[in-house]
Design a protein around this motif. Structure first.
Motif, short mmCIF file in Angstrom:
data_model
loop_
_atom_site.label_atom_id
_atom_site.label_comp_id
_atom_site.label_asym_id
_atom_site.label_seq_id
_atom_site.Cartn_x
_atom_site.Cartn_y
_atom_site.Cartn_z
N SER A 119 0.85 -1.19 0.00
CA SER A 119 0.00 0.00 0.00
C SER A 119 0.88 1.23 0.00
O SER A 119 1.98 1.23 0.56
CB SER A 119 -0.92 0.00 1.22
N VAL A 120 0.36 2.28 -0.65
CA VAL A 120 1.04 3.57 -0.69
C VAL A 120 0.03 4.65 -0.35
O VAL A 120 -1.03 4.74 -1.00
CB VAL A 120 1.66 3.85 -2.07
N VAL A 121 0.33 5.45 0.67
CA VAL A 121 -0.54 6.57 1.04
C VAL A 121 0.27 7.83 0.84
O VAL A 121 1.31 8.03 1.49
CB VAL A 121 -1.02 6.46 2.49
N VAL A 122 -0.22 8.69 -0.09
CA VAL A 122 0.49 9.93 -0.39
C VAL A 122 -0.34 11.10 0.12
O VAL A 122 -1.50 11.28 -0.29
CB VAL A 122 0.72 10.07 -1.91
N THR A 123 0.24 11.87 1.03
CA THR A 123 -0.44 13.04 1.60
C THR A 123 0.30 14.29 1.15
O THR A 123 1.50 14.45 1.44
CB THR A 123 -0.46 12.98 3.13
N GLU A 124 -0.38 15.18 0.45
CA GLU A 124 0.23 16.40 -0.07
C GLU A 124 -0.40 17.60 0.62
O GLU A 124 -1.62 17.76 0.62
CB GLU A 124 0.04 16.48 -1.58
N THR A 136 -4.23 16.96 0.47
CA THR A 136 -4.78 15.98 -0.46
C THR A 136 -4.20 14.62 -0.11
O THR A 136 -2.97 14.47 0.02
CB THR A 136 -4.42 16.33 -1.92
N VAL A 137 -5.07 13.62 0.08
CA VAL A 137 -4.62 12.27 0.44
C VAL A 137 -5.04 11.31 -0.67
O VAL A 137 -6.22 11.27 -1.05
CB VAL A 137 -5.21 11.82 1.78
N VAL A 138 -4.08 10.54 -1.18
CA VAL A 138 -4.34 9.53 -2.20
C VAL A 138 -3.79 8.20 -1.70
O VAL A 138 -2.65 8.15 -1.19
CB VAL A 138 -3.68 9.89 -3.56
#
Length: 426
Positions: free
Chosen positions: A56-61, A69-71
């Motif tokens: 899993s990859v959680v990218v928080t910008e 923004t969370v993807v």
């Protein structure tokens, strides 16, 4: 842009003591020039089924104005346990299937850590010491590839490498294994360097042996033992040739010293003849022999560059000169005595005969002084020479042996399985 990354590893120990990696978590924080902060949390873990591996990859910008923004991306790669060994993890099955090895009990305590280098991902199988610094894995996230960039701990053993490219279908990197090893340059000297070092050591040992031999040759020359000097000089020349260096050699070579030794032998023969002639009273022949001995000795000293040893022969010749002179006087008066006696002048005959006897006695005295090795012979210590010396090379082959510490088992041996995921690197 600034970047910061942290990685952690979670391991599990089976009932049989086997320790495996169950989860790898990597957090990458990047701050762009405009202040935008991006935090990527990447997790790779085994699923509830040991044959599955989930990522899993959680990218928080977070933008400069605070907008967040969370993807989130996730993927599951399921292996149908083709190996038939349901007790093994997916990691173990992949390694065994591709490399044709059996981890089992032989690899008890082994652990797998992931390392990213450029567009590739490497898998290291290390000892059970899991303090090595892993760097996460490679994951596809949309059109981007997130590549954590952390090198393994320098002390970790790294016998296996996995190169991975993203799988277009699953988004998860499919493994390609190859075997490799790494070595510490300080731990051993390469074979070519070892050969060079050993050749240099041999050269130095030969040069030292040449120096030792030349020094001994010089000592033999100083003592007058030219035969031994020739032997030592021959050794010096051979060792100098082996060392490709003749800087330690003197001007008088082995052939010069051999000639000098031969001339010494000639002088010895002439001196022996001189002694025989002197004992016979043949002073003229003794004088000639002494003169020849002096000349041969002079040639020997000149050829060797040695000191003058002609003093004894010169003294013998000097005494023989007087012996010949006095003997001639004795002969003269003896002839006069005979003439007077023939004329009947017995008084003058007796006087001349007495004078002749005195001259002959003087001649004999000088003959004794000049007899080589005689009891009362004159002696010149400067003419003493040594003889019988010998010499062997001091070259030590063990001094030319270099311990390189080289371990043949540490050579790099690349092995590729030929497995390809069928997609290009992103």
């Amino acid at each position: 842009m600034s970047s910061e990354k942290t990685t952690s590893i979670t391991t599990e120990t089976a009932a049989d003591g086997t320790e495996t990696v169950s989860e790898i978590s990597t957090t990458v924080t990047e701050v762009a020039a405009d202040g935008t902060e991006t935090v990527s949390e990447i997790t790779t873990a085994q699923g509830d089924d040991p044959s599955t591996m989930e990522g899993s990859v959680v990218v928080t910008e977070t933008a400069p104005d605070g907008t967040e923004t969370v993807v989130e991306y996730s993927t599951t790669n399921v292996d149908a346990a083709a190996s038939g060994d349901e007790d093994e993890t997916l990691f173990e099955q992949v390694v065994e299937a591709v490399l044709d090895v059996e981890i089992g009990n032989e690899a008890d305590g082994a652990a797998i850590t992931a390392v990213s280098t450029g567009g590739d991902t490497e898998i290291y199988i290390a000892e059970s010491d899991l303090d090595a610094d892993p760097t996460g894995a490679e994951f596809a996230a949309g059109d981007e590839v997130l590549l954590p960039d952390v090198s393994p701990d320098a002390t970790a053993t790294t016998p296996f490498v996995m190169v991975a490219t993203p799988d277009a279908a699953s988004g998860f990197a499919a493994p390609v294994f190859s075997a490799t090893t790494t070595t510490d340059e300080a731990a051993f000297t390469s074979s070519s360097e070892a050969v060079d070092a050993e050749a240099a050591a041999a050269t130095d040992a030969h040069a030292q042996a040449a120096t030792d031999a030349q020094q001994q040759a010089d000592e033999f020359i100083a003592s007058g033992d030219y035969e031994a000097a020739a032997q030592a000089r021959g050794v010096a020349e051979n060792e100098a040739w082996e060392a490709s260096d003749d800087s330690m050699l003197s001007a008088y070579d082995a052939s010069d010293l051999t000639l000098a030794a031969e001339k010494q032998d000639e002088a010895t023969d002439y001196s022996a003849q001189q002694a025989g002639f002197a004992q016979q009273g043949n002073y003229e022949a003794a004088r000639e022999a002494a003169d020849n001995a002096a000349y041969a000795t002079s040639e020997a000293d000149f050829s060797a560059g040695g000191a003058d040893h002609t003093g004894q022969a010169d003294a013998e010749k000097y005494n023989m000169d007087w012996a010949v002179h006095q003997e001639k006087q004795a002969d003269h008066y003896a002839d006069n005595a005979a003439a007077y006696a023939a004329d009947g002048d017995m008084e003058n005959a007796e006087r001349s005969a007495a004078t002749a006897a005195e001259y002959q006695a003087s001649a004999d005295h000088y003959g004794d002084l000049g007899e080589h090795g005689g009891v009362i012979a004159d002696y010149d210590p400067s003419s003493e020479v040594a003889s019988g010396g010998t010499y062997e090379s001091t070259y030590d082959s063990t001094a030319a042996t270099v311990d390189t510490g080289y371990d043949a088992g540490a050579a790099d041996i690349p092995i590729s399985s030929g497995y390809d995921a069928g997609t290009d690197d992103v």
